[in-house]
Design a protein around this motif. Structure first.
Motif: not given
Lengths: 218, 656
Positions: A14, A18-19, A21-22, A25-26, A106, A108, B414-415, B417-419, B421-422, B427, B432-433, B436, B439
């Motif tokens: 998991v 998640s990493v 995914f992050l 994302s960029v 940490y 992100d 992480n999920f 933040r990723g969301m 940023r997307r 995007r 993916p959202l 996430a 998750e």
């Protein structure tokens, strides 16, 4: 850095996901590995990137992976992800050649910044490496006598001094010098010194600091 | 055996037939009576009649036969002349022989020394008829005695008392003058027969002195004048002998160590015919003095002689028990000291034992006190260990929690933040959202499961609510407080209202809360000297609830601290965990009560008060007047709540 590839190595699926995914994302290209062995099996020496490795894993530990990479000559930078209380381990890893370590949990941004820095570093390294290989190739084309002359020139000696040191005529020095410049595709003694510094580390150690641009030998 | 038979001539003349018969009878009887010589007088025969036999036994002590004859020279002839019709036979006997003769009744009279006479007097009823009076004695009462003789060179023998432990010799154990009177003299000097090493009886008088000279004996008893007689011969020198305990010389001029006793008696035996006795007596008393001056006189008093025998317990007085108590005590006095000494020893021992017991008891008590103290210390350590264990367990648990929760939390971050940023980067593909988001949810649940697991690890006893008296709870908490902190001054408790008011609560939980408050209050006063760290506990009983306040005089509560006092993990102690008051708050609120903290300003210290519901609605517990009085005496307007616990004092923070 479109072709940079980030490797995520963690036994926790998991967290790994998640990493990834992050990072995606960029815009980073990411690949997952479930443990050290899988990573070592898949990694190649082409392209740039970095590896995010959890320092505590079953099987091969993060540090062992690092050692294996060095043994194979892989230059990929490794960023360790450590849990609370693994500082000693992390310090050891740094001494062993890791690029950085991040404590969990940490923010992100911290992770992303570390990845960016690592990839840049890798690119720089690779560029340097290529340059080194290129120079070494050119240098190999020099005759022994030309190499001697090259070294003297790089040290900043005038032709007259070189002639006296090598026991040849000044004229001969002049001829060799021209050849060296031509083969090495350089135009000044400073450049030569720089290149020699790259090719021959021993040479650089014995010289005043000429690696920084703008500093000419005295 | 009876003595001679005397038949008056007159009686026989008339009865010849009777005589013949009697003679025949006697002849038959005489065969059995051998020693008896009976002579019947023929009737009418004036001439040739046979005289009755009178046997007189005379004592001839050993070694003095010659003296006897000399002394009583002419006595037999005199008696024969004086008593012509009697056949007087005088025989001399040894001491033992005479005793036997008297015992067997073979004599009618005897002439012996006083000692023998006394024995015969007591044993056989002999009676003195006359006492001899020797010519050279002034009186017949003072004729017998003894001299106690030792070798002249025995300087260790100066007095009769020195004869203890010596070897004695004498002529004969039954010799009166030659032994018994001497023994009596010793007796009077405190020397008993048992005190002598030995007693020997030698055959002859000369042997007495010889044994002394040769050192075979230490002391000899010589009858009066024997010493002078013996040393008048060349054989013995008077200078070689010394007389102990010498008294004035006797009338004869002889040295003596003893008093003088009456001279020899002439005595009859009990069976002796009285007429015969009278005739003998008259004859003796009529006797003119002999050439030596010996004569007979009326009998003397032999009481002194009796005394000698009595004192020595010999002869007729031997039957007396040899030991009187006085004798016993005199002889065995060292033994008599034994019981008192034992008693003293026992007393001493008892005293010592008593002291030892006291000391041991004291030592035991001290040891017990020490043990109690150590036990208390051990208990304290145990409690401390327990606390540390719990803390370390807490530490362990928190490590575990941290680790287990790190993963899901990191993934969630992480999920998320990723969301973000997307979406911000434009995007916004939903797939993916959505993934996430799912998750995230899953990880949150995983975290929740970890919490659950951790929770179930801590053993928590479920609340047991029941009715319990207010003072029981307070007393229990105080008891534990004092047991855990024996050096602390006892907290002062005051009740406004009925201390027996009943609460509806879990007693153990409430006790723990109070204990926590007391501990906190005590530690808040750690800057003060130990004796001044007095806590106060004010309990006010209201209509529906009870308010217990713990007041200290410590550092007080600044606003910043008071605001966060009940926050979990908030602590002002360097080693504090910060859970105490937070837990208290949870417990009290679980009981349907509340807890509040306030400062005691202007006085130092703080006041933490808990409010708990009463068991069942009661009538009005404390009148307002009592609470007001409490408050007035207190002069801590912020520290004491009125009967109705709802209005809070200014500055107090309530947690409803």
């Amino acid at each position: 850095m479109p072709d940079a590839l980030i490797h995520v190595v963690d036994d926790d699926a998991v967290l790994r996901r998640s990493v990834r995914f992050l990072l995606e994302s960029v815009g980073w290209r990411t690949v997952e590995h479930e443990d050290g062995a899988a990573f070592l099996g898949a990694v190649q020496d082409t392209g740039t990137g970095c590896a995010l490795v959890d320092v505590r894993m079953p099987g091969l530990s993060g540090v062992e992976v690092l050692h294996a990479m060095r043994t194979r000559g892989l230059t990929l930078p490794v960023v360790f992800l450590t849990g609370h209380g693994d500082v000693a381990l992390a310090v050891q890893a740094m001494k062993d050649g890791a690029f950085d370590f991040i404590e969990k949990p940490y923010r992100d941004q911290v992770l992303l910044d570390a990845v960016t820095a690592a990839v840049r570093r890798h690119e720089t390294m690779r560029a340097e490496s290529e340059r080194h290989d290129a120079l070494a190739g050119l240098y190999a084309l020099l005759t022994p006598r030309e190499r001697e002359v090259a070294r003297c020139v790089a040290r900043g000696l005038a032709n007259k001094q070189i002639a006296r040191e090598l026991g040849i005529s000044e004229k001969t020095v002049h001829v060799h010098r021209a050849k060296v410049m031509e083969k090495m595709r350089i135009r000044s003694a400073a450049e030569l010194a720089q290149q020699l510094g790259v090719i021959e580390p021993d040479f650089a150690a014995g010289m005043p600091d000429t690696s920084r641009p703008g500093r000419a030998p005295a | 055996m009876t003595g001679g038979l005397r038949l008056p001539a007159s009686r026989l003349r008339g009865t010849s037939r009777l005589r013949a018969a009697t003679a025949a009878l006697l002849a038959v009887g005489a065969l059995a009576l051998v020693p008896v010589a009976l002579q019947a007088e023929p009737p009418g025969a004036p001439a040739g009649r046979t005289a009755p036999i009178v046997r007189i036994g005379v004592l001839a002590p050993e070694g003095s036969r010659g003296d006897l004859l000399r002394t009583w020279d002419g006595l037999p002839e005199y008696l024969l002349r004086a008593l012509p019709d009697l056949d007087v036979r005088i025989e001399s006997y040894s001491l033992d022989g005479l005793h036997t003769a008297v015992d067997e009744g073979r004599i009618e009279f005897f002439l012996a020394n006083s000692g023998f006479y006394v024995e015969a007097q007591v044993a056989h009823g002999a009676a003195a008829l006359a006492t001899a009076s020797s010519g050279d004695t002034a009186s017949p009462e003072a004729a017998l005695g003894a001299a106690i003789v030792v070798p002249f060179d025995r300087d260790d023998l100066r007095e009769l008392a020195d004869l203890r432990g010596q070897r004695l010799i004498a002529i004969h154990p039954r010799a009166f003058g030659g032994y018994q009177v001497g023994l009596h003299a010793l007796w009077q000097a405190g020397v008993r027969q048992e005190d002598l090493t030995s007693e020997r009886f030698v055959g002859g008088a000369e042997q007495l002195l010889l044994d002394l000279t040769r050192g075979r004996a230490d002391v000899a008893i010589l009858r009066l004048c024997l010493l002078e007689e013996l040393t008048s011969t060349p054989k013995f020198s008077r200078k070689r002998y010394r007389v102990l305990g010498a008294l004035a010389p006797s009338p004869q001029g002889c040295q003596r160590s003893t008093p003088l006793y009456p001279d020899w008696p002439f005595a009859r035996l009990k069976h002796t015919d009285a007429g015969l006795a009278r005739r003998l007596t008259m004859a003796l008393l009529s006797m003119p003095p002999t050439a030596n001056g010996a004569a007979w006189t009326v009998p003397s008093d032999y009481g002194q002689v009796h005394q000698v025998f009595r004192d020595l317990r010999i002869g007729p007085y031997e039957y007396r028990s040899r030991e009187t108590l006085a004798e016993l005590m005199r002889r065995h006095w060292p033994w008599l000291l034994v019981p008192p000494v034992l008693l003293l020893g026992f007393l001493a021992h008892t005293l010592r034992a008593e002291r030892l017991v006291q000391r041991r008891t004291r030592e035991l008590r001290e040891a017990l006190d020490e043990r109690d103290r150590l036990a208390r210390e051990a208990r304290e350590r145990d409690a401390q260990l327990d606390r540390m264990e719990r803390l370390s367990a807490l530490g362990e648990m928190s490590s575990m929690i941290a680790h287990e929760l790190n993963q899901p939390l990191a993934a969630i971050a992480n999920f998320a933040r990723g969301m973000v940023r997307r979406i911000e980067g434009g995007r916004g593909e939903s797939a993916p959202l959505v993934e996430a988001g799912n998750e995230i949810a899953q990880q949150a649940e995983r975290a929740g499961a970890v919490i659950q697991r951790v929770r179930s690890l801590s053993k928590r006893r479920p609340y047991e609510r029941r009715e319990v008296a207010l003072e029981a709870v307070i007393d229990a908490a105080l008891g534990t407080f004092r047991g855990a902190l024996p050096g602390a001054p006892p907290p002062r408790v005051r009740y406004a209202g009925d201390p027996a008011a009943r609460l509806d609560a879990d007693p153990m939980q409430v006790e723990e809360v109070l204990l926590n408050l007391l501990r906190n209050g005590f530690e808040a006063m750690r800057e003060l000297p130990a004796a001044q760290r007095t806590l106060r506990v004010d309990a006010v009983v209201g209509a529906e609830s009870v308010r217990i306040a713990v007041i200290d005089r410590g550092t007080g509560l600044p606003e910043s601290v008071r605001a966060r006092l009940f926050e979990p993990f908030f602590t002002t102690k360097p080693d504090g965990v910060g859970l105490g008051l937070a837990i208290c708050k949870r417990v009290i609120e679980a009981h349907g009560g509340h807890i509040e903290a306030s400062d005691n300003a202007p006085e130092p210290g703080a006041c933490i008060a808990i409010t708990l519901p009463r068991a069942a609605p009661q009538e009005q517990a404390v009148p307002d007047g009592a609470a007001a009085a409490l408050r007035a005496a207190e002069s801590h307007p912020a520290g004491v709540a009125p009967a109705d616990p709802r209005p809070a004092a200014p500055g107090a923070i309530r947690y409803a």
